[in-house]
Design a protein around this motif. Structure first.
Motif, mmCIF file in Angstrom:
data_model
loop_
_atom_site.group_PDB
_atom_site.id
_atom_site.type_symbol
_atom_site.label_atom_id
_atom_site.label_comp_id
_atom_site.label_asym_id
_atom_site.label_seq_id
_atom_site.Cartn_x
_atom_site.Cartn_y
_atom_site.Cartn_z
ATOM 1 N N GLU A 16 52.944 -18.002 55.232
ATOM 2 C CA GLU A 16 53.704 -17.179 54.190
ATOM 3 C C GLU A 16 52.875 -16.474 53.332
ATOM 4 O O GLU A 16 51.738 -16.926 52.776
ATOM 5 C CB GLU A 16 54.361 -18.359 53.217
ATOM 6 N N ALA A 17 53.247 -15.129 53.115
ATOM 7 C CA ALA A 17 52.334 -14.240 52.094
ATOM 8 C C ALA A 17 53.166 -14.023 50.639
ATOM 9 O O ALA A 17 54.413 -13.808 50.924
ATOM 10 C CB ALA A 17 51.945 -13.190 52.915
ATOM 11 N N LYS A 18 52.457 -14.066 49.694
ATOM 12 C CA LYS A 18 53.217 -13.990 48.548
ATOM 13 C C LYS A 18 52.125 -13.128 47.659
ATOM 14 O O LYS A 18 50.856 -13.557 47.646
ATOM 15 C CB LYS A 18 53.544 -15.139 47.965
ATOM 16 N N ASP A 34 56.708 -16.005 56.980
ATOM 17 C CA ASP A 34 56.608 -14.530 57.028
ATOM 18 C C ASP A 34 56.127 -13.938 58.429
ATOM 19 O O ASP A 34 56.535 -13.168 59.058
ATOM 20 C CB ASP A 34 55.849 -13.844 56.184
#
Ligand SMILES: [Mg+2]
Ligand SMILES: [Mg+2]
Lengths: 190, 190
Positions: free
Chosen positions: B81-83, B68
């Motif tokens: 990455e962000a989730k 991301d």
């Protein structure tokens, strides 16, 4: 005139394709991890038909706030904008957005390596212009001077990338030479 | 129940918004240049009405091949990455694509700093999981083990980000602490 062996010709390929291919080569050889960023698009309407992929039915292109490509090479942050011109004599600076220049400035200040790659399509010539050099021409324009960089200015102050085969455009070799020299100069000053 | 001072509440904000705000703060203070990458979209049809902006009338979302967010901080390449997850007990690994893990591996090998930021929405808790730690859980799954990382595994092997104000999520402070310790260990080994 008949075209000979078109499969070996890179004529007609966009600079973006040539750079994507070069980056795939770098990635496959574990030389660098550099990618083209997706084009920013504002999505307004999406249809969700059952049993098939979501379909965007209304969307608009947005102005990019950063540059085209970025990634990591040898622990170093790499960031660049790629542009083509049909002109045979100069590169018009209106092709670059002010916020992209601002972005490159911030990247440089943060210790990243920022530059431009310019292709003169009709001449089949490529130049790498480090941000520190490019910004002088940008400043010249903002101070009321000429709104382009001439070919001869590229020849004397930028570094020409001679296209090859695997990778098509070995721009990291040029970055390596350029910043190695810069590093040596920095060490001398210390 | 009446909501008190909603302007100071971050409830309901997406993790992406919180990270974008934090990155704007970092940029404004010249701490780092980190941006969310645009969502990759395949454009199929575009209308060019005269005197107005090009309108995309058919397009599709594509699977991202990288993470991301990326950028530069203090000369270092940052990539994450962000989730979010609605689960209160574990983070399902199906939320991460195999090529994103492959990308983080390549970034690490190239000397970049790769990690994940996971938000447990209902708990309002955030964890930063460095790639080197995350990959053990990923490998456990690919070897036939559990397909998620439990909350207590995050508590013991990741670093919790306590949300604050300006920046909302000061993840670079955690990166700084984590990699400083890693640097000290490397120096000891040399
Ligand atoms: Mg471009
Ligand atoms: Mg994400």
């Amino acid at each position: 005139s008949k075209k000979i062996n078109p499969s070996f010709s890179n004529r007609g390929k966009s600079l973006e394709d040539e750079l994507n291919e070069s980056n795939e080569f770098y990635l496959s050889r574990s030389i660098a991890v550099i990618h083209k960023k997706p084009v920013p698009i504002q999505v307004v309407n999406v249809n969700y038909p059952s049993r098939s992929a979501a379909k965007i039915t209304e969307a608009y292109f947005r102005t990019p706030s950063t540059t085209d490509f970025n990634g990591v090479w040898n622990g170093k942050y790499i960031d660049f904008e790629a542009k083509e011109t049909k002109s045979t004599t100069s590169f018009p600076l209106q092709n670059i957005h002010a916020h992209q220049v601002e972005h490159m400035k911030s990247v440089s200040a943060q210790g990243g390596i920022a530059f431009l790659i310019i292709k003169f399509i009709s001449l089949d010539r490529y130049f790498l212009s480090p941000y520190d050099i490019f910004k002088d021409y940008w400043d010249r324009m903002t101070k009321g001077g000429r709104k382009s960089i001439t070919l001869s200015e590229f020849e004397t102050t930028s570094i020409e990338i001679k296209p090859g085969f695997m990778p098509r455009l070995d721009y990291l070799k040029i970055v390596s030479n350029f910043y190695e020299i810069a590093d040596v100069n920095n060490e001398r000053q210390e």
